[in-house]
Design a protein around this motif. Structure first.
Motif, mmCIF file in Angstrom:
data_model
loop_
_atom_site.group_PDB
_atom_site.id
_atom_site.type_symbol
_atom_site.label_atom_id
_atom_site.label_comp_id
_atom_site.label_asym_id
_atom_site.label_seq_id
_atom_site.Cartn_x
_atom_site.Cartn_y
_atom_site.Cartn_z
ATOM 1 N N GLY A 184 30.327 -96.632 71.442
ATOM 2 C CA GLY A 184 31.971 -96.781 71.063
ATOM 3 C C GLY A 184 32.999 -96.245 72.297
ATOM 4 N N GLY A 185 32.520 -95.929 73.442
ATOM 5 C CA GLY A 185 33.130 -95.163 74.573
ATOM 6 C C GLY A 185 33.302 -93.863 75.030
ATOM 7 N N PRO A 186 33.440 -93.325 76.196
ATOM 8 C CA PRO A 186 33.366 -91.708 76.203
ATOM 9 C C PRO A 186 33.871 -91.279 75.325
ATOM 10 C CG PRO A 186 34.700 -93.441 78.944
ATOM 11 C CD PRO A 186 34.472 -94.159 77.046
ATOM 12 N N ARG A 187 33.365 -89.581 75.323
ATOM 13 C CA ARG A 187 33.658 -88.884 74.186
ATOM 14 C C ARG A 187 33.076 -87.526 75.551
ATOM 15 N NH1 ARG A 187 35.895 -90.716 70.325
ATOM 16 N NH2 ARG A 187 36.007 -88.839 69.381
ATOM 17 N N CYS A 188 34.533 -87.012 75.219
ATOM 18 C CA CYS A 188 34.726 -85.530 75.967
ATOM 19 C C CYS A 188 33.839 -83.659 74.547
ATOM 20 C CB CYS A 188 35.945 -85.333 76.428
ATOM 21 S SG CYS A 188 36.823 -86.355 76.334
ATOM 22 N N THR A 189 32.626 -84.319 74.600
ATOM 23 C CA THR A 189 31.622 -82.939 74.153
ATOM 24 C C THR A 189 31.189 -82.212 75.067
ATOM 25 O OG1 THR A 189 30.280 -84.737 74.041
ATOM 26 C CG2 THR A 189 32.077 -84.994 72.805
ATOM 27 N N THR A 190 31.189 -82.594 76.274
ATOM 28 C CA THR A 190 30.362 -81.113 77.181
ATOM 29 C C THR A 190 31.700 -80.395 77.817
ATOM 30 O OG1 THR A 190 29.186 -82.525 77.515
ATOM 31 C CG2 THR A 190 28.431 -80.679 79.130
ATOM 32 N N ARG B 93 39.431 -85.594 72.736
ATOM 33 C CA ARG B 93 38.616 -85.632 72.170
ATOM 34 C C ARG B 93 37.611 -87.362 73.389
ATOM 35 N NH1 ARG B 93 41.674 -88.345 67.210
ATOM 36 N NH2 ARG B 93 42.796 -89.411 67.990
ATOM 37 N N SER B 94 38.848 -87.820 73.356
ATOM 38 C CA SER B 94 38.156 -89.293 74.272
ATOM 39 C C SER B 94 38.734 -89.730 75.481
ATOM 40 C CB SER B 94 37.912 -90.057 73.393
ATOM 41 O OG SER B 94 39.280 -90.841 73.364
ATOM 42 N N ALA B 95 37.931 -90.271 76.810
ATOM 43 C CA ALA B 95 38.860 -91.280 77.840
ATOM 44 C C ALA B 95 38.590 -92.235 77.731
ATOM 45 C CB ALA B 95 38.790 -90.355 78.809
ATOM 46 N N SER B 96 39.180 -93.006 78.707
ATOM 47 C CA SER B 96 38.677 -94.825 79.339
ATOM 48 C C SER B 96 37.818 -93.955 79.889
ATOM 49 C CB SER B 96 40.664 -95.134 79.396
ATOM 50 O OG SER B 96 41.514 -94.956 78.571
ATOM 51 N N GLU B 97 37.649 -93.807 80.512
ATOM 52 C CA GLU B 97 36.109 -93.783 81.793
ATOM 53 C C GLU B 97 35.267 -92.535 81.558
ATOM 54 O OE1 GLU B 97 38.335 -94.082 86.095
ATOM 55 O OE2 GLU B 97 38.431 -95.362 84.794
ATOM 56 N N PRO B 98 34.235 -92.956 81.882
ATOM 57 C CA PRO B 98 33.436 -90.944 82.166
ATOM 58 C C PRO B 98 34.000 -90.493 83.151
ATOM 59 C CG PRO B 98 31.471 -92.606 82.271
ATOM 60 C CD PRO B 98 33.269 -93.356 82.596
ATOM 61 N N GLY B 99 33.614 -88.783 82.708
ATOM 62 C CA GLY B 99 34.389 -87.889 84.204
ATOM 63 C C GLY B 99 34.796 -86.376 83.597
ATOM 64 N N PRO B 100 34.861 -86.105 84.929
ATOM 65 C CA PRO B 100 35.356 -84.385 84.214
ATOM 66 C C PRO B 100 36.753 -84.222 84.394
ATOM 67 C CG PRO B 100 35.050 -84.847 86.576
ATOM 68 C CD PRO B 100 35.343 -86.091 86.380
ATOM 69 N N PHE B 101 37.205 -83.088 83.006
ATOM 70 C CA PHE B 101 38.893 -82.874 83.524
ATOM 71 C C PHE B 101 38.762 -81.610 83.424
ATOM 72 C CE2 PHE B 101 36.431 -82.426 79.428
ATOM 73 C CZ PHE B 101 36.626 -81.642 78.484
ATOM 74 N N ASP B 102 39.884 -81.144 83.422
ATOM 75 C CA ASP B 102 40.227 -79.810 84.003
ATOM 76 C C ASP B 102 41.975 -80.028 83.446
ATOM 77 O OD1 ASP B 102 40.661 -76.850 84.104
ATOM 78 O OD2 ASP B 102 40.264 -77.126 86.234
ATOM 79 N N VAL B 103 42.189 -79.637 82.661
ATOM 80 C CA VAL B 103 43.809 -79.305 82.126
ATOM 81 C C VAL B 103 44.377 -78.407 81.664
ATOM 82 C CG1 VAL B 103 44.325 -81.480 81.938
ATOM 83 C CG2 VAL B 103 43.533 -80.817 80.136
ATOM 84 N N PRO B 104 45.409 -78.178 81.618
ATOM 85 C CA PRO B 104 46.268 -76.709 81.097
ATOM 86 C C PRO B 104 46.500 -77.062 79.964
ATOM 87 C CG PRO B 104 47.501 -76.959 83.299
ATOM 88 C CD PRO B 104 46.440 -77.838 83.566
ATOM 89 N N CYS C 251 33.586 -86.247 79.967
ATOM 90 C CA CYS C 251 33.885 -86.711 79.119
ATOM 91 C C CYS C 251 32.471 -88.375 79.754
ATOM 92 C CB CYS C 251 35.626 -87.486 79.465
ATOM 93 S SG CYS C 251 36.777 -87.269 79.002
ATOM 94 N N THR C 252 32.069 -87.664 79.101
ATOM 95 C CA THR C 252 30.277 -88.641 78.934
ATOM 96 C C THR C 252 30.559 -90.314 78.178
ATOM 97 O OG1 THR C 252 29.530 -87.499 77.258
ATOM 98 C CG2 THR C 252 29.079 -86.604 79.777
ATOM 99 N N ALA C 253 29.888 -91.107 79.269
ATOM 100 C CA ALA C 253 29.665 -92.602 78.798
ATOM 101 C C ALA C 253 28.675 -92.616 77.115
ATOM 102 C CB ALA C 253 29.049 -93.528 79.611
#
Length: 217
Positions: free
Chosen positions: A69-75, A154-165, A64-66
């Motif tokens: 309008g806020g961080p978006r999870c597009t990568t 879709r999005s997050a409150s702050e940037p950072g990596p994610f990995d969820v089942p 999720c990158t900055a």
């Protein structure tokens, strides 16, 4: 002897009809071990759902990158899309969705949606903080058709990596009075044949003794 044959055959019977339903994990059913990142005709086809509870599972991961309008999870692998078929006489009556424990930035937002012929029937959001959560998707029963099911970071409150089942349980009802499914019919046939065989064997073993007893008299 007969009761032992019955016990062995009963042990081979399936525990419940739900055990016959489809189970699809992206690591084993999706090309390359990952459900498609594209929806519609490019999504991964998993086939027809069976009567009972059908379980589908996968994993999304990325960054999720900055952005304005806020961080978006597009990568990364931000989307899992699959499609399934509800056959004539069957009805999809419920979907339970779950986001398992994983890593993600605060306010990570996952959307589950189901689409029929490019018309969005519903979209349920799960906002996980910490990253885990579940929900029951409530909707009118869905009849025979081909459906697209999408899981999107879709999005997050702050940037950072994610990995969820994630996983989803699709509850399907079959036609009333439907025949016993083939996987269940085989043990039932085995039970009948074994019982008949046991009766014949017992009769054959006992017959000489009966004859000798008659002769001695």
């Amino acid at each position: 002897m007969l009761r032992f044959v019955f016990a062995a055959c009963l042990a081979a019977l399936p525990a419940a009809p739900g055990a016959l339903a489809l189970t699809a994990d992206e690591a084993s059913v999706a090309p390359g071990g990952d459900f498609s990142n594209g929806s519609g005709a490019t999504s991964t086809l998993i086939g027809s759902l069976d009567a009972g509870i059908n379980t589908v599972s996968g994993r999304i991961s990325g960054e999720c990158t900055a952005e304005t309008g806020g961080p978006r999870c597009t990568t990364g692998d931000v989307q899992d899309s699959l499609r399934f078929v509800i056959d004539p006489g069957f009805t999809l009556t419920g979907i339970d969705v779950l986001v398992g424990a994983g890593t993600a930035p605060a306010g990570f937002d996952v959307q589950f949606s189901i689409v029929d012929r490019a018309i969005s029937l519903f979209a349920i959001d799960l906002v996980a903080a910490p990253v885990s959560g579940s929900d029951v998707l409530t909707f009118a029963p869905l009849g025979p058709s081909t459906y697209n099911f999408n899981v999107v970071a879709r999005s997050a409150s702050e940037p950072g990596p994610f990995d969820v089942p994630w996983s989803a349980e699709f509850t399907v009802e079959g036609p009333a009075g439907a025949a016993v499914p083939t996987p269940a019919a085989a043990p039932l046939l085995l039970l009948g044949l074994a019982a008949l065989g046991a009766v014949l064997v017992d009769w054959w073993v006992l017959r000489p003794h009966t004859a000798r007893a008659g002769g001695a008299a």
